[in-house]
Design a protein around this motif. Structure first.
Motif, mmCIF file in Angstrom:
data_model
loop_
_atom_site.group_PDB
_atom_site.id
_atom_site.type_symbol
_atom_site.label_atom_id
_atom_site.label_comp_id
_atom_site.label_asym_id
_atom_site.label_seq_id
_atom_site.Cartn_x
_atom_site.Cartn_y
_atom_site.Cartn_z
ATOM 1 N N ARG A 77 0.874 -1.183 0.000
ATOM 2 C CA ARG A 77 0.000 0.000 0.000
ATOM 3 C C ARG A 77 0.906 1.227 0.000
ATOM 4 N NH1 ARG A 77 0.735 -1.902 4.818
ATOM 5 N NH2 ARG A 77 -0.790 -3.552 4.482
ATOM 6 N N SER A 82 2.483 4.689 1.204
ATOM 7 C CA SER A 82 2.718 5.477 2.419
ATOM 8 C C SER A 82 2.111 6.870 2.204
ATOM 9 C CB SER A 82 4.216 5.617 2.652
ATOM 10 O OG SER A 82 4.782 6.441 1.646
ATOM 11 N N PRO A 83 1.917 7.620 3.292
ATOM 12 C CA PRO A 83 1.430 8.999 3.109
ATOM 13 C C PRO A 83 2.366 9.840 2.235
ATOM 14 C CG PRO A 83 1.985 8.533 5.425
ATOM 15 C CD PRO A 83 1.993 7.233 4.706
ATOM 16 N N ASP A 129 -3.072 5.202 -4.894
ATOM 17 C CA ASP A 129 -3.139 5.699 -3.518
ATOM 18 C C ASP A 129 -4.161 4.922 -2.681
ATOM 19 O OD1 ASP A 129 -1.210 7.503 -4.204
ATOM 20 O OD2 ASP A 129 -2.543 9.231 -4.338
ATOM 21 N N TYR A 130 -5.288 4.560 -3.311
ATOM 22 C CA TYR A 130 -6.323 3.834 -2.572
ATOM 23 C C TYR A 130 -5.983 2.353 -2.411
ATOM 24 C CZ TYR A 130 -9.669 7.626 -2.173
ATOM 25 O OH TYR A 130 -10.296 8.779 -1.801
ATOM 26 N N TYR A 131 -5.066 1.860 -3.244
ATOM 27 C CA TYR A 131 -4.745 0.432 -3.189
ATOM 28 C C TYR A 131 -4.210 0.036 -1.809
ATOM 29 C CZ TYR A 131 -2.617 -4.058 -4.069
ATOM 30 O OH TYR A 131 -2.283 -5.386 -4.000
ATOM 31 N N ASP A 132 -4.734 -1.056 -1.285
ATOM 32 C CA ASP A 132 -4.225 -1.604 -0.038
ATOM 33 C C ASP A 132 -4.449 -3.113 -0.091
ATOM 34 O OD1 ASP A 132 -3.564 -2.396 2.505
ATOM 35 O OD2 ASP A 132 -4.707 -0.811 3.509
#
Lengths: 389, 389
Positions: free
Chosen positions: A188, A190-191, A294-297
């Motif tokens: 995922r 990171s910020p 960015d949304y992928y986790d």
């Protein structure tokens, strides 16, 4: 082996002329529940599929990539983006394997994306294109692989966003994946990764030409897209790589009121890279795909990572590679995947390659990658044969 | 000592109400040979100058800073940018020292800069403002210090660009500097630092409102300046700091067609920071000062760094501080200065502070900085008295 391979690269050995193919399906239901209809997937194939269709490898591209991973289009001199790794005797050896690469949905190189025509309106989707995820990219690829009549892939392989898709394949369609190669990737963002993407999106959407995504009949938001690409480029390099490549060398340019008559080579390089990118990439696709990233986790909705891998078949093999100077997708992100795989007793090889090339190393450390990937695939193939013998 | 100091910060002890002062000189000849006439310097002073004018400390601000380093303007609740470090009993102890901070030329907070009126035209300079250097900033400060009748500064001190100015003071006016405090700084920008600045400049100049720098009568290039600031903000933090501060937490926002109804906190934070910055900063100043930073080279025209320091007085003292997680101004850059100082047998203390705050640590690691700076200045003062006794 490796010198042999390296010589073949140096000799310009290639899959040669290739062509873009595409297939259109009636519809694809997305993770969000929205339905994309129709959905077109552009793809290329290199090497021959064997009679029992067990030698196919699916290559998965990164943010700015496309289906043109190897060889040359008619009349063009620039090869595909992973030419160094895909071809006869190369890491992904087309003398042995049938290599397939498709453009992700949401893309702008032949697969359905925001620049495609929305049949409901007769004009480009723009931001009317549905939100897509890395999982949706993989659902579309699954349709393509089914269409090609391939029951199980010898490997799914990619770097960066390609590595995310590869892991998503393993978890969503475990019965169809014999092995996974994930390079310079992450479970995922990171910020910090999200932050860099967000600045790029702000640059695009802040460009008046973006016009709420509706710019296909007028001027595109090239200035904003170029800035987004420049930010990306910096994050793909490393401090050390930039010192080696540019240092503080100057380059003459046209006089301006500020800063005299020269600029730093690194500035010229980035401006050039930004400008070139606008000629080949769609700004809305940049927005959609960075959002998907960015949304992928990998663990979202599936529990902690070690649980995500619990049901994977015990013979699935993994090659996870990270690079020492990659500060955008740092090795700790790959290691998180490795620890969770090992926590399930899965067959996982982890390599942290020493490289000064930063994130770009996945496109540049060809000699080491070739050696490692070639042997990994060869072993996967042998085990599969032993299993079926 | 340090607990005492920390308590004073916690108690809100401050220099209290302060006011912006300014002085205008007929002209300043710049490094380029161009003459700026007139030139105004905005500044603030905290604490009392002693009778022999030997207790003055000049604070030098960073890219987005200004002369308002401590205390409060009448009617305002936000203190100066280094309030934690400047005040009674603090690191820069206004019970003992007279602390001065001026806005750099090229700035937009009272000193002459691109938003100042060009007397030749009666309107704002815009890009007609002459190119300025870090050396020019220091020349202007020298005029101010002379004007205040201060023969020698007890210390010149700053972080980031402030540290560059501090080193420039030491080399250009060694007879006027008893000690130097340089925090999270560099002898010159790396290509990566230049690259990030260049993307910010491209964002500003690509904003149609920039209009060749001539926007003071219309809409300012706020979208471009906000993007530049967002890029800056990411580089001032660290991967670790962003993980701690934001993680992947979401925040609701208004529905959009892309990405659903939420955004990541880090996105909201950056967009807010970008927007707020446009209310207090001039885009042309951002262009001029980042150019000054990129062109700055402490050793340019002076030989290698160890030669640059050869003529410095043997009693000049240096405190050089870097932070472990500062990847924008990494410790190796500070160490290059330290090695060259030590190579001349100069009195140099180097500290690499462990911090997760990235480059921003110079504004945040107050407890450690207070302890170190307070003692460094106290020793400098004692040595000076011993020398004169």
């Amino acid at each position: 082996m490796s010198d042999y391979i390296h010589d073949r690269q140096a000799l310009g050995i290639s899959v040669g002329q290739v062509e873009l193919q595409s297939v259109t399906f009636d519809s694809l239901t997305l993770e969000s529940g929205r339905v994309l209809e129709p959905v077109t997937i552009a793809y290329e194939m290199y090497g021959e599929l064997d009679a029992d269709r067990t030698n196919a490898i699916l290559i998965l591209h990164a943010l700015s990539g496309d289906s043109h991973a190897a060889g040359y289009y008619t009349g063009e001199t620039k090869p595909g983006w992973w030419e160094t790794m895909i071809g006869p005797g190369k890491g992904f050896d087309t003398d042995r394997y049938c290599v397939i690469c498709s453009n992700v949905i949401g893309g702008c190189k032949g697969s359905s994306g925001p620049s495609s025509i929305n049949p409901a309106t007769g004009k480009e989707y723009g931001v009317g294109f549905p939100f897509i995820t890395v999982g949706d990219m993989v659902r579309a690829q699954k349709m393509l692989v089914d269409h090609l009549g391939i029951p199980k892939l010898l490997a799914v392989a990619g770097g960066s966003m390609g590595g995310m898709q590869a892991m998503e394949w393993a978890v969503e369609y475990p019965e169809m994946v014999a092995s996974v190669v994930s390079i310079a990737s992450a479970p995922r963002h990171s910020p910090m990764q999200i932050a860099f993407n967000e600045v790029g999106r702000e640059a695009i959407m802040g460009d008046p030409n973006w016009n709420g995504g509706d710019y296909y009949q007028g001027d595109a938001p090239d200035a904003g897209l170029a800035v987004a690409r420049m930010i990306g480029h910096i994050t793909y390099l490393s401090d050390e790589a930039m010192q080696e490549k540019f240092g503080r060398r100057m380059r003459e340019h046209k006089p301006t009121d500020q800063g005299g008559q020269e600029s730093f080579e690194v500035e010229s390089y980035l401006r050039y890279q930004g400008e070139v990118f606008t000629r080949r990439f769609d700004a809305n696709t940049y927005l959609y795909i960075t959002k998907a990233l960015d949304y992928y986790d990998l663990s979202a909705g599936r529990g902690v990572l070690v649980e995500v891998f619990r049901e994977l078949p015990p013979d699935m093999r993994f090659l996870i590679i990270a690079f020492s100077s990659d500060w955008l997708y740092p090795p700790y992100q790959s290691k998180e995947i490795v620890h969770a795989l090992k926590g399930n007793g899965l067959d996982c090889t982890y390599l942290e390659m020493s490289s000064s090339h930063g994130h770009d190393a996945f496109l540049l450390e060809n000699k080491d990658l070739t050696r490692v990937v070639w042997h990994f695939l060869e072993t996967t193939g042998r085990r599969r044969e032993a299993h079926h013998a």
